[in-house]
Design a protein around this motif. Structure first.
Motif, short mmCIF file in Angstrom:
data_model
loop_
_atom_site.label_atom_id
_atom_site.label_comp_id
_atom_site.label_asym_id
_atom_site.label_seq_id
_atom_site.Cartn_x
_atom_site.Cartn_y
_atom_site.Cartn_z
N GLY A 19 0.75 -1.04 -0.19
CA GLY A 19 0.38 -0.02 0.27
C GLY A 19 0.73 1.05 0.32
O GLY A 19 1.96 1.35 0.53
N GLY A 20 0.97 2.55 -0.43
CA GLY A 20 0.67 3.44 -0.19
C GLY A 20 1.51 3.69 -1.81
O GLY A 20 1.98 2.76 -2.77
N PRO A 21 2.79 4.69 -1.49
CA PRO A 21 3.44 4.91 -3.04
C PRO A 21 4.45 4.00 -3.05
O PRO A 21 5.36 3.28 -1.78
CB PRO A 21 4.07 6.27 -2.48
N GLY A 55 3.33 10.39 -11.13
CA GLY A 55 4.42 10.03 -10.76
C GLY A 55 5.58 11.18 -11.39
O GLY A 55 5.52 12.60 -11.57
N GLU A 56 6.85 10.41 -10.94
CA GLU A 56 8.34 11.92 -10.77
C GLU A 56 9.17 10.51 -10.18
O GLU A 56 9.84 10.09 -9.72
CB GLU A 56 7.89 12.86 -9.16
N VAL A 57 10.14 11.56 -11.17
CA VAL A 57 11.23 11.19 -11.43
C VAL A 57 12.54 11.98 -10.17
O VAL A 57 11.98 12.97 -10.04
CB VAL A 57 12.40 12.05 -12.56
N LEU A 58 12.94 10.98 -8.93
CA LEU A 58 13.15 11.64 -7.70
C LEU A 58 14.56 11.84 -7.95
O LEU A 58 15.26 12.43 -7.94
CB LEU A 58 13.56 10.58 -6.66
N TYR A 59 15.46 10.99 -8.89
CA TYR A 59 16.61 11.20 -9.36
C TYR A 59 17.28 10.07 -10.45
O TYR A 59 16.51 9.51 -10.84
CB TYR A 59 17.68 10.80 -8.14
N ALA A 60 18.52 10.81 -11.17
CA ALA A 60 18.14 10.33 -12.33
C ALA A 60 19.83 10.90 -12.49
O ALA A 60 20.17 12.31 -12.75
CB ALA A 60 16.97 10.67 -13.50
N GLY A 61 20.60 9.90 -12.49
CA GLY A 61 22.18 10.03 -13.41
C GLY A 61 22.92 8.76 -13.69
O GLY A 61 22.45 7.76 -13.94
N ARG A 82 9.13 7.91 -8.72
CA ARG A 82 8.27 7.84 -7.45
C ARG A 82 6.38 7.73 -8.00
O ARG A 82 6.25 8.51 -8.99
CB ARG A 82 8.03 8.41 -6.39
N TYR A 83 5.93 6.76 -7.75
CA TYR A 83 4.44 6.79 -8.10
C TYR A 83 3.63 6.42 -7.14
O TYR A 83 4.29 6.40 -5.50
CB TYR A 83 4.16 4.92 -9.10
N PRO A 84 3.10 7.38 -7.09
CA PRO A 84 1.44 7.35 -5.68
C PRO A 84 1.33 5.81 -5.29
O PRO A 84 0.45 5.74 -3.93
CB PRO A 84 0.48 7.84 -6.39
N SER A 85 1.26 4.69 -6.46
CA SER A 85 0.68 2.89 -5.57
C SER A 85 1.32 2.39 -6.86
O SER A 85 1.70 2.65 -8.12
CB SER A 85 -0.82 3.32 -5.67
N ALA A 116 10.67 -2.64 -7.03
CA ALA A 116 10.04 -1.57 -6.46
C ALA A 116 10.78 -1.50 -4.70
O ALA A 116 11.13 -2.43 -4.11
CB ALA A 116 8.51 -2.26 -6.03
N THR A 117 10.63 -0.86 -4.44
CA THR A 117 11.42 0.02 -3.01
C THR A 117 9.67 0.64 -2.23
O THR A 117 9.50 1.20 -2.62
CB THR A 117 12.39 1.11 -3.25
N ALA A 118 10.44 0.28 -0.77
CA ALA A 118 9.16 0.33 0.30
C ALA A 118 10.28 1.34 1.17
O ALA A 118 11.08 1.40 1.81
CB ALA A 118 8.46 -0.22 0.61
N GLU A 119 9.19 3.10 1.39
CA GLU A 119 10.17 3.75 2.76
C GLU A 119 10.91 3.39 3.72
O GLU A 119 9.34 2.15 4.15
CB GLU A 119 9.13 4.94 2.25
N TRP A 120 11.68 2.88 4.97
CA TRP A 120 11.24 2.76 5.45
C TRP A 120 10.43 3.44 6.95
O TRP A 120 10.11 4.70 6.17
CB TRP A 120 12.67 2.83 6.15
N PRO A 121 10.00 2.66 7.84
CA PRO A 121 9.10 3.63 8.72
C PRO A 121 10.52 4.99 9.10
O PRO A 121 11.25 4.71 9.11
CB PRO A 121 8.26 2.84 9.60
#
Length: 124
Positions: A19-21, A55-61, A82-85, A116-121
């Protein structure tokens, strides 16, 4: 080497959805001449598909000299998107218009990781 998600991959991706982004890690190794094709794909992604699906590009390099890696683990480029879901990402890759431009990505890449990655709490 696979560079594109398949139907079974997407089903597993959605089934594992916490769930979530979601932030997608992209590790990219280009074929000869692939950078130019990938640039066309990336432009279409940023101009049309990311706005359409939130969606949005957070980083590209570009990749650089790895500090810790085995032979063959260096990458030409890295991107975090990053995507909303997970559902929105899946809707994007199923989009008919997206299907018309994703071939540029496929043709550009020799090898890729799309994870896919999930943000740490938040830490207390």
């Amino acid at each position: 080497m696979a560079v594109d998600p398949r139907g079974a991959d997407l089903k597993r991706y959605l089934a594992d959805d916490p769930g979530g982004p979601v932030t997608m890690l992209n590790l990219l190794r280009f074929r000869e001449g692939g950078r130019e094709l990938y640039a066309r794909y990336a432009a279409a992604l940023e101009e049309t598909f990311l706005p359409r699906y939130g969606g949005e590009v957070l980083y590209a390099g570009d990749g650089a000299t790895p500090l810790v890696a085995e032979d063959g683990q260096a990458w030409d480029a890295v991107a975090l998107v990053r995507y909303p879901s997970r559902e929105e990402f899946s809707r994007m890759v199923a989009d008919e218009d997206y299907q018309k431009v994703t071939q540029w990505r496929t043709d550009a890449l020799e090898e890729a990781v799309l994870q896919a990655t999930a943000e740490w709490p938040a830490r207390a």
